[in-house]
Enzyme design. Structure first.
Site, PDB file in Angstrom:
ATOM      1  N   CYS A 164      82.347  20.074  42.879  1.00  0.00           N
ATOM      2  CA  CYS A 164      82.007  20.514  44.234  1.00  0.00           C
ATOM      3  C   CYS A 164      82.438  21.972  44.386  1.00  0.00           C
ATOM      4  O   CYS A 164      83.632  22.272  44.342  1.00  0.00           O
ATOM      5  CB  CYS A 164      82.745  19.630  45.250  1.00  0.00           C
ATOM      6  SG  CYS A 164      82.422  20.102  46.948  1.00  0.00           S
ATOM      7  N   GLY A 165      81.474  22.851  44.551  1.00  0.00           N
ATOM      8  CA  GLY A 165      81.770  24.284  44.623  1.00  0.00           C
ATOM      9  C   GLY A 165      82.487  24.658  45.906  1.00  0.00           C
ATOM     10  O   GLY A 165      83.522  25.337  45.880  1.00  0.00           O
TER      11      GLY A 165
ATOM     12  N   THR B 206      77.622  24.186  44.793  1.00  0.00           N
ATOM     13  CA  THR B 206      76.949  24.120  43.494  1.00  0.00           C
ATOM     14  C   THR B 206      75.434  24.249  43.689  1.00  0.00           C
ATOM     15  O   THR B 206      74.742  24.779  42.819  1.00  0.00           O
ATOM     16  CB  THR B 206      77.262  22.785  42.778  1.00  0.00           C
ATOM     17  OG1 THR B 206      77.050  21.692  43.697  1.00  0.00           O
ATOM     18  CG2 THR B 206      78.686  22.754  42.246  1.00  0.00           C
TER      19      THR B 206
ATOM     20  N   GLU C 162      72.418  16.247  49.985  1.00  0.00           N
ATOM     21  CA  GLU C 162      73.480  16.026  48.996  1.00  0.00           C
ATOM     22  C   GLU C 162      73.609  14.560  48.563  1.00  0.00           C
ATOM     23  O   GLU C 162      73.820  13.661  49.377  1.00  0.00           O
ATOM     24  CB  GLU C 162      74.838  16.466  49.551  1.00  0.00           C
ATOM     25  CG  GLU C 162      75.220  17.852  49.055  1.00  0.00           C
ATOM     26  CD  GLU C 162      76.696  18.121  49.197  1.00  0.00           C
ATOM     27  OE1 GLU C 162      77.506  17.403  48.577  1.00  0.00           O
ATOM     28  OE2 GLU C 162      77.028  19.054  49.970  1.00  0.00           O
TER      29      GLU C 162
ATOM     30  N   ASN D 296      71.156  16.212  43.550  1.00  0.00           N
ATOM     31  CA  ASN D 296      71.147  16.887  44.848  1.00  0.00           C
ATOM     32  C   ASN D 296      69.810  17.614  44.944  1.00  0.00           C
ATOM     33  O   ASN D 296      69.212  17.954  43.908  1.00  0.00           O
ATOM     34  CB  ASN D 296      72.306  17.887  44.907  1.00  0.00           C
ATOM     35  CG  ASN D 296      73.636  17.198  44.700  1.00  0.00           C
ATOM     36  OD1 ASN D 296      74.185  16.589  45.608  1.00  0.00           O
ATOM     37  ND2 ASN D 296      74.155  17.274  43.469  1.00  0.00           N
TER      38      ASN D 296
ATOM     39  N   CYS E 178      76.044  23.655  50.415  1.00  0.00           N
ATOM     40  CA  CYS E 178      76.415  22.987  49.158  1.00  0.00           C
ATOM     41  C   CYS E 178      76.657  24.080  48.128  1.00  0.00           C
ATOM     42  O   CYS E 178      75.719  24.788  47.752  1.00  0.00           O
ATOM     43  CB  CYS E 178      75.271  22.070  48.728  1.00  0.00           C
ATOM     44  SG  CYS E 178      75.544  21.290  47.133  1.00  0.00           S
TER      45      CYS E 178
ATOM     46  N   ASN F  76      82.806  12.401  46.572  1.00  0.00           N
ATOM     47  CA  ASN F  76      81.818  12.437  47.645  1.00  0.00           C
ATOM     48  C   ASN F  76      82.191  11.364  48.666  1.00  0.00           C
ATOM     49  O   ASN F  76      83.004  10.479  48.379  1.00  0.00           O
ATOM     50  CB  ASN F  76      80.424  12.089  47.092  1.00  0.00           C
ATOM     51  CG  ASN F  76      79.777  13.223  46.327  1.00  0.00           C
ATOM     52  OD1 ASN F  76      79.683  14.344  46.795  1.00  0.00           O
ATOM     53  ND2 ASN F  76      79.353  12.915  45.101  1.00  0.00           N
TER      54      ASN F  76
HETATM   55  N1  LIG Z   1      77.224  15.932  46.176  1.00  0.00           N
HETATM   56  C1  LIG Z   1      77.431  16.613  44.885  1.00  0.00           C
HETATM   57  C2  LIG Z   1      78.887  17.055  44.738  1.00  0.00           C
HETATM   58  C3  LIG Z   1      79.315  17.988  45.834  1.00  0.00           C
HETATM   59  C4  LIG Z   1      78.497  19.231  45.850  1.00  0.00           C
HETATM   60  C5  LIG Z   1      78.713  20.158  47.034  1.00  0.00           C
HETATM   61  N2  LIG Z   1      79.493  19.654  48.137  1.00  0.00           N
HETATM   62  C6  LIG Z   1      79.220  21.488  46.561  1.00  0.00           C
HETATM   63  O1  LIG Z   1      79.795  22.233  47.360  1.00  0.00           O
HETATM   64  O2  LIG Z   1      79.008  21.790  45.356  1.00  0.00           O
HETATM   65  C7  LIG Z   1      77.097  15.654  43.761  1.00  0.00           C
HETATM   66  O3  LIG Z   1      77.501  14.516  43.811  1.00  0.00           O
HETATM   67  O4  LIG Z   1      76.438  16.067  42.804  1.00  0.00           O
END
Ligand SMILES: N[C@H](CCC[C@H](N)C(=O)O)C(=O)O
Length: 262
Positions: A73-74, A199, A187, A169, A197, A65
């Site tokens: 990170c999806g 996930t 996030e 999140n 986002c 992050n």
């Molecule tokens: N910020 C999230 C990770 C990235 C999630 C997001 N960017 C995605 O696309 O899943 C966390 O630390 O739990």
């Protein structure tokens, strides 16, 4: 010292991508990671992704992050698949490793179909929900999410007692049509709303789909449209979860690594 990077975005979630198969990047230097992701003093991104060699896999994605913390990170994984295709590491299908385990994915014409990890269950949190899709996600259904104070309310939940010490999140969802939701996300680790986002929308789709006996959900985000498909077992476990959407290379560059420390 200069390091080459590429910038990718997946429905507006943006990442600095580094081909680090030489394992040269100083990943312990979280100040450097944050500096690179800083939108004023660095390249600017929601996160930074290293592509590394890994025995038994096509590659490993190491995700940070913007604040240097790590998680699954999806959207970043979808961009990692597109970047690995660009680098010639893979063709149309791949088996790679991320922090939450192994993933399969396919890429065709810029659209990535990413298999997410199985999800054990949804947890009720009052009228809201909690689900872990490789990253922790709080899910709240609201009216007119386009008007909702996402950052203010999201930060309250993210830093609330319920989720100490690691936080979560936070996703706010409005229903657009019987199989179509609008998701906005605060996030963790970016400490702001992101344009999408991966996930997070996956978790929201599982909650919405399970409540409405759907197995495929369309998701609108501020950064673009995604699709999630899945199967649900009698015991409420979720498998064969696919996050489907675009991933695009937007530019390439070099950054100097010997910046004066602020
Ligand atoms: N910020 C999230 C990770 C990235 C999630 C997001 N960017 C995605 O696309 O899943 C966390 O630390 O739990």
């Amino acid at each position: 010292m200069e390091i080459s990077f590429y910038k990718y975005q997946g429905t507006g979630n943006d990442f600095v991508m580094i081909d680090d198969r030489s394992a040269a990047f100083p990943e312990q230097d979280l100040k450097l990671v944050s500096r690179i992701c800083d939108r004023k003093f660095g390249v600017g991104a929601d996160g930074l992704i290293l592509i590394r060699h890994k025995e038994g896999y096509d590659f490993e994605m190491v995700y940070f992050n913007a604040d240097g913390s790590q998680s699954m990170c999806g959207n970043g994984a979808r961009c990692a698949v597109a970047f690995s295709r660009f680098l010639g590491i893979i063709d149309e299908s791949t088996y790679f490793l991320a922090i939450d385990g192994a993933h399969e994915a396919r890429i065709s014409e810029g659209i990535v179909r990413l298999k997410m990890g199985n999800v054990k269950s949804l947890t009720n949190k009052g009228k809201d929900y909690f689900v872990n899709t490789g990253s922790p996600h709080h899910v709240r259904f609201v009216e007119n999410v386009e008007l909702y104070p996402v950052v203010e309310e999201g930060a309250k939940i993210r830093y609330g007692k319920d989720y100490e010490p690691g936080g979560t999140n936070v996703n706010f969802v409005s229903v657009l049509e019987s199989d179509h939701i609008f998701v906005r996300t605060y996030e963790r680790g970016v400490e702001d709303e992101t344009l999408s986002c991966g996930t997070g929308v996956t978790g929201c789709a599982l909650v919405f789909g399970s409540r409405n006996e759907l197995r495929k959900v369309r998701i609108k985000t501020l950064g673009g449209d995604l699709m999630v498909s899945f199967s649900e077992s009698a015991g409420g476990n979720f498998e064969n979860i696919f996050l489907i959407g675009p991933a695009e290379q937007v530019f390439e560059g070099k950054f100097k690594i010997d910046w004066p420390q602020v």
